[in-house]
Write an enzyme that holds these catalytic residues in place. Sequence first.
Site, short mmCIF file in Angstrom:
data_model
loop_
_atom_site.label_atom_id
_atom_site.label_comp_id
_atom_site.label_asym_id
_atom_site.label_seq_id
_atom_site.Cartn_x
_atom_site.Cartn_y
_atom_site.Cartn_z
N ASP A 1 0.84 -1.19 0.00
CA ASP A 1 0.00 0.00 0.00
C ASP A 1 0.88 1.25 0.00
OD1 ASP A 1 0.99 -0.05 2.63
OD2 ASP A 1 -0.84 -1.02 3.36
N ASP B 1 10.88 3.09 12.67
CA ASP B 1 11.67 1.99 13.23
C ASP B 1 13.01 1.77 12.56
OD1 ASP B 1 10.27 1.11 10.99
OD2 ASP B 1 9.27 -0.57 11.99
N ASP C 1 1.33 5.07 1.66
CA ASP C 1 0.91 5.99 2.72
C ASP C 1 1.45 7.38 2.43
OD1 ASP C 1 -0.36 3.93 4.10
OD2 ASP C 1 1.49 3.36 5.11
P1 ATP Z 1 4.48 -3.41 4.79
O1 ATP Z 1 3.20 -2.66 4.85
O2 ATP Z 1 4.97 -3.71 3.42
O3 ATP Z 1 4.49 -4.59 5.70
P2 ATP Z 1 5.54 -1.04 5.99
O4 ATP Z 1 6.94 -0.53 6.06
O5 ATP Z 1 4.53 -0.22 5.27
O6 ATP Z 1 5.63 -2.49 5.39
P3 ATP Z 1 3.78 -0.95 8.24
O7 ATP Z 1 3.67 -1.94 9.36
O8 ATP Z 1 2.64 -0.83 7.30
O9 ATP Z 1 5.10 -1.34 7.48
O10 ATP Z 1 4.12 0.45 8.90
C1 ATP Z 1 4.22 1.65 8.11
C2 ATP Z 1 5.40 2.49 8.57
O11 ATP Z 1 5.19 2.93 9.92
C3 ATP Z 1 6.74 1.74 8.59
O12 ATP Z 1 7.37 1.81 7.33
C4 ATP Z 1 7.51 2.50 9.67
O13 ATP Z 1 8.10 3.66 9.14
C5 ATP Z 1 6.42 2.92 10.64
N1 ATP Z 1 6.28 1.96 11.76
C6 ATP Z 1 5.47 0.87 11.80
N2 ATP Z 1 5.58 0.24 12.98
C7 ATP Z 1 6.47 0.94 13.72
C8 ATP Z 1 7.00 0.80 15.03
N3 ATP Z 1 6.64 -0.22 15.82
N4 ATP Z 1 7.89 1.73 15.45
C9 ATP Z 1 8.24 2.77 14.66
N5 ATP Z 1 7.79 2.94 13.41
C10 ATP Z 1 6.91 2.06 12.93
MG MG Z 2 2.38 -0.72 5.13
#
Ligand code: ATP
Ligand code: MG
Length: 429
Positions: A63, A141, A65
């Site tokens: 997705d 993170d 954001d």
């Molecule tokens: P995907 O959706 O492909 O699994 P993503 O990187 O988009 O990967 P998400 O879990 O959707 O991961 O989270 C979106 C964003 O929010 C991450 O890229 C990160 O920057 C931030 N994030 C998510 N969880 C945490 C956390 N526990 N601590 C700090 N930042 C976080």
């Molecule tokens: Mg995501």
Amino acid sequence: MSYQPTIPETPPVILPRAEHSISRQQIDPDTLKVLYRLHRSGFKAYLVGGGVRDLLLGRTPKDFDVGTDATPNQVKKLFRNCFLVGRRFRLAHVRFGDKVVEVATFRRLAEADDLPENPEDHRLFSENIFGTPQQDAFRRDFTINALFYDIADFSIVDFVGGLEDLALQRLRVIGDPLVRFTEDPVRMLRALEFAARLGFSLDAATREAIYTRGPLIAEAAPARIREELMELFRHRVAGSVLRSAGSMGLLPHLLAGFEGDEETFDLLERLDARTAAGTPVNESFALAALYLPRFSRALPTEKDVTITDIVQIAGLILAPHCGYFHLSHGIRHHARELLLGFFRLRRGRGQRGERRFLQHPMTSEALDLFTLWCEITGSDRQLITVWQEAMAGGGEPSEPAAAPPKRRRRRRGKRRAAPSAAPSDSAPT
Ligand code: ATP
Ligand code: MG
């Protein structure tokens, strides 16, 4: 609780459009509309998080954001189709039919002085303090998850060294990993997950900190661990991540009652391969797979074992996990029935109740689980074809002489009259 990692004074690395591969054609058109409208209204508008990382790696993002300096209320005023959601994390959702584009205002972590007196209010409060793009990058993170794509000039903005880490295929925590893992222990599991998904290595400090802070994961909210666990299955890395969690000492703190043995890791890797080949995995199937080797070892060898005994064994093995993660009755039941189905399949044909079992909708799922099992253990393979043929034959029975039809009919009638009394009421029996 710890606070904002020290933010350096140095400006971000900016990679102009000519020096990176992300083209607007790769970005979802509705997300582009949102980015453009924010930008034209005088706000900063960035694509943020996993979408930028995946596009830079040539992968298809799950997705997209959006990050902006517009407040949630300002975003709402710009879009008729916008709804504000979340208490902990105030977000704007811009809807396009079934699709939602998530727009988050840049935030920072709280300083000690910002926080209300009652510590119980800290989390809610600290996640809603607006900040600059740089602060927003530093609250994230991992460095590769904190890259921004700026719609104003199509450049990549990197405050944290994420571009270098992408090039080196290295997963690195932003700030001090000891502090960041204490702040949120779920990040340890996420570190293993992203490293496995992307084929990246963990940087030395991140790895060390997982060894040191591993036990803290037991204190994380079960609902969050449950969600991240399912992410492992969806992203086909459950086997490899739980294997590394085992070797790094994280497993006993993560899953009570789970025996991280080679057979289980092998089975989960097989399951990941099945998911990769296109069969989506649901939570009960994942649960049954996690505990199948243990269940199989617990099965009695006596011939006269009853289905009720087996249901009980399955229930006992699944109970700690289901209790800890507050799984619904439906999921527990489904997982237990899959284990029971596995038992029936391994036992072979010609047993009582076979016709009903063959016609039951869950039987083909149980056969999938059984097949994974045969593949890793190398045993009972011939039974797979035997059962496949039986199922293709529409359940023509090879029933035993020992089960007179009259008696069976009476038993079934009884069960229907009191469905909730039997532990496997709607299940193949
Ligand atoms: P995907 O959706 O492909 O699994 P993503 O990187 O988009 O990967 P998400 O879990 O959707 O991961 O989270 C979106 C964003 O929010 C991450 O890229 C990160 O920057 C931030 N994030 C998510 N969880 C945490 C956390 N526990 N601590 C700090 N930042 C976080
Ligand atoms: Mg995501």
